[in-house]
Design a protein around this motif. Structure first.
Motif, short mmCIF file in Angstrom:
data_model
loop_
_atom_site.label_atom_id
_atom_site.label_comp_id
_atom_site.label_asym_id
_atom_site.label_seq_id
_atom_site.Cartn_x
_atom_site.Cartn_y
_atom_site.Cartn_z
N ALA A 1 0.83 -1.21 0.00
CA ALA A 1 0.00 0.00 0.00
C ALA A 1 0.86 1.25 0.00
O ALA A 1 0.56 2.23 -0.69
N ALA A 2 1.97 1.23 0.77
CA ALA A 2 2.86 2.38 0.80
C ALA A 2 3.52 2.61 -0.56
O ALA A 2 3.60 3.74 -1.05
N ALA A 3 3.97 1.52 -1.19
CA ALA A 3 4.60 1.63 -2.50
C ALA A 3 3.61 2.16 -3.53
O ALA A 3 3.95 3.01 -4.36
N GLN A 4 2.39 1.66 -3.48
CA GLN A 4 1.36 2.10 -4.43
C GLN A 4 1.05 3.59 -4.23
O GLN A 4 0.90 4.35 -5.19
N ALA A 5 0.98 4.02 -2.96
CA ALA A 5 0.71 5.44 -2.67
C ALA A 5 1.82 6.33 -3.20
O ALA A 5 1.57 7.41 -3.75
N HIS A 6 3.07 5.88 -3.06
CA HIS A 6 4.20 6.66 -3.57
C HIS A 6 4.16 6.74 -5.09
O HIS A 6 4.48 7.79 -5.68
N LEU A 7 3.77 5.64 -5.74
CA LEU A 7 3.68 5.64 -7.20
C LEU A 7 2.58 6.58 -7.67
O LEU A 7 2.80 7.40 -8.58
N ILE A 8 1.40 6.48 -7.07
CA ILE A 8 0.28 7.33 -7.48
C ILE A 8 0.61 8.81 -7.26
O ILE A 8 0.27 9.66 -8.09
N SER A 9 1.28 9.12 -6.17
CA SER A 9 1.68 10.49 -5.90
C SER A 9 2.61 11.01 -6.99
O SER A 9 2.47 12.14 -7.48
N ALA A 10 3.56 10.17 -7.42
CA ALA A 10 4.50 10.57 -8.48
C ALA A 10 3.77 10.77 -9.79
O ALA A 10 4.03 11.73 -10.54
N LEU A 11 2.83 9.87 -10.11
CA LEU A 11 2.07 9.99 -11.37
C LEU A 11 1.17 11.22 -11.36
O LEU A 11 1.04 11.91 -12.38
N ASP A 12 0.56 11.52 -10.21
CA ASP A 12 -0.28 12.72 -10.11
C ASP A 12 0.55 13.98 -10.30
O ASP A 12 0.14 14.92 -11.00
N ASP A 13 1.73 14.01 -9.69
CA ASP A 13 2.61 15.18 -9.85
C ASP A 13 3.09 15.31 -11.28
O ASP A 13 3.23 16.43 -11.80
N ALA A 14 3.34 14.18 -11.93
CA ALA A 14 3.78 14.21 -13.33
C ALA A 14 2.70 14.85 -14.19
O ALA A 14 2.98 15.71 -15.05
#
Length: 559
Positions: free
Chosen positions: A89-102
């Protein structure tokens, strides 16, 4: 693990499986308890005796132990599933945050990780700094996927082990179940201070990123000062410690109240008030420590540029005079790593000058070799003597620091990404005594030793430091008053008297003993002597334009 798999993953089934095993463990535990009451206890309370009774009792007790071990193993599966769910869940949250910022920055991320942007200068959505932004997003995505991979490998290993135990019956052994439980508990138990840094590093690396994050947030005081924890983890923990200490110290300062009257009358005249003396001591100590915290905070938050590399807080507390370990550049990734040990007067409240020296040594090393990265660490990790005459002549401060300095240097190797290509320990004044005692008694995993303005390193020759003498360097200006700190021990004093007598007849060989051992710049000591400004004082070796500073940079850079 890839971007799409991590992004689309639904971890609800992990939570459902964990709940199922919780239910199974509870039910199984009920059966074990019922077995204890209905079978084991009844047998023990019966009057049955004899050989057959003894065999039956032993077998039933063994069966009870096996049931209890099985219950422990079932519970461990639940814990493994919970840890995996949190890690994913933590890894997925970090990925989604990066994609949203992108997306917000005008970047498009494909399923395979390819990042594109509008590169047409004539377009209204042209992204001139696209390459820089894309690299930052790419690094974050890579970190998230790596985090998920780590969680995946960890859960696979734990479940495979427990599955094997269940299938071949090994998990019914009480010793195996106890060891498995201890291993699971170890994931949440922080190693004690003084634990071998290599063991600490192995423990830390066994945790998922989410577990590491929880350790930092929940136990910052322990994590921040534990050798074997990587620089980034220690820095995150110690920034929390720094903020908490500022609040606590300010609260103590406010609680002192207004300044009492400075003097009080006595039959013999006015004298300083005892209440004022105590108030002033506490006020000055708290104020100075707050100043040290401000200096650290300022350097940590200085805008990073070519002249101001990033800083990391590797150690911090306010005990006694306070301690701080501040690194310029990350020592875990740098090619060259230097630890600077200051001397008499070193404490939290005076950390700003020591940080400045580390900044200058990084700049000097970069000037010597700009193709390799350098980290310089100001290590105020020991209780340094504070008074020149009454404390700096005592070698007990150096002896008390041996374990701390040794553990820190071993920790630098334990956490470094690959081998450190060039590792230097560098001391000033009493700091050289601290280094000398540690190297003499425990050894240090360093390539070079630099002794600046030393009152003696506790040894008679460079080879006594257990390192190639050709990698021992020393500097002392002719105008440095440290050269007047003559030996007081009988052996050193007698040697100096004999040397002076020989000088009277023209046979002076330059040998001289200072208060903590032979002068490190004499030929008999055997170090390579670095150039100095002959008019420089005891604290001038880091002045701009100092030939000693340039030479330090050469050594630190491996030149």
């Amino acid at each position: 693990m890839d971007i799409k798999t991590l992004h689309d993953a639904d971890f609800c089934n992990l939570a459902i499986a964990k709940t199922a095993f919780d239910t199974l463990s509870t039910a199984f535990g009920g059966h074990v308890e019922n077995w204890q009451h209905e079978v084991v206890d009844r047998l023990h309370n019966s009057q049955w005796s004899g050989t057959a009774a003894d065999h039956a009792t032993t077998r039933i007790q063994n069966l009870h132990d096996e049931l209890h071990a099985a219950q422990q193993e079932i519970a461990l599966i639940s814990r493994a599933l919970q840890d995996a769910g949190e890690g994913f869940a933590a890894a997925q949250a970090h990925l989604i945050s990066a994609l949203d910022d992108a997306k917000a920055q005008g970047l498009t991320v494909a399923a395979d990780g390819t990042i594109t942007w509008d590169n047409n200068p004539d377009s209204a959505t042209y992204l001139g700094d696209g390459p820089q932004k894309a690299q930052q997003i790419r690094d974050r995505i890579t970190a998230a996927v790596t985090e998920a991979d780590h969680a995946d490998r960890t859960i696979s290993s734990r479940l495979a082990h427990l599955t094997t135990n269940a299938s071949n019956g090994t998990g019914l052994d009480a010793t195996v179940a106890t060891n498995d439980t201890a291993a699971a508990n170890a994931l949440s138990q922080i190693p004690d201070t003084g634990t071998d840094p290599n063991a600490v590093a192995a423990w830390w690396n066994s945790l998922t990123d989410e577990q590491q994050h929880r350790m930092v947030l929940n136990h910052p005081a322990q994590i921040g000062n534990l050798d074997g924890i990587p620089a980034t983890g220690r820095d995150q923990a110690n920034r929390i410690n720094l903020a908490r200490a500022r609040t606590d110290l300010q609260h103590q300062l406010d609680g002192l109240g207004p300044e009492p009257d400075a003097v009080t009358g006595t039959p013999y005249g006015a004298v300083e008030s005892p209440m004022h003396k105590l108030w002033k001591q506490q006020h000055d100590d708290l104020t100075e420590k707050l100043g040290g915290i401000d200096a650290i905070d300022k350097r940590l938050n200085t805008q990073v540029d070519a002249a101001h590399p990033p800083a990391y807080l590797l150690g911090f507390d306010t005990d006694g005079k306070g301690h701080a370990i501040v690194a310029i550049n990350n020592p875990d990734t740098a090619d060259n790593v230097s630890t600077y040990v200051p001397g008499t007067g070193a404490r939290l409240g005076k950390v700003d000058g020591d940080i400045d020296r580390s900044d200058k040594m990084v700049a000097a090393a970069n000037a010597a070799n700009s193709k390799r990265t350098t980290s310089s660490i100001s290590w105020i990790g020991y209780d340094a003597p504070q008074k020149l005459l009454s404390e700096a002549s005592d070698d007990q401060y150096a002896k008390d620091a041996e374990d701390k300095l040794h553990g820190f240097e071993v920790g630098l190797h334990a956490t470094h990404n690959g081998n450190i290509s060039n590792n230097t320990i560098l001391g000033h004044s009493y700091g050289t005594t601290t280094i000398g005692y540690t190297m003499k008694d425990k050894g240090l995993p360093v390539d070079n030793v630099v002794l600046i303005a030393s009152p003696g390193a506790g040894v008679d020759t460079a080879k006594d430091l257990h390192i190639d003498p050709s990698h021992v360097y020393a500097a002392q200006s002719q105008a440095d008053m440290i050269g007047m700190a003559a030996a007081m021990d009988p052996g050193g004093a007698a040697d100096n008297a004999w040397d002076n007598l020989r000088a009277d007849f023209g046979f002076d060989d330059g040998d001289h003993h200072l208060i903590h051992g032979r002068q490190t710049t004499t030929p008999q000591f055997g170090a390579t002597v670095l150039p100095t400004n002959p008019d420089g004082g005891h604290s001038d070796y880091w002045n701009d334009g100092s030939p000693t500073l340039a030479a330090m940079g050469q050594v630190i850079a491996g030149k």
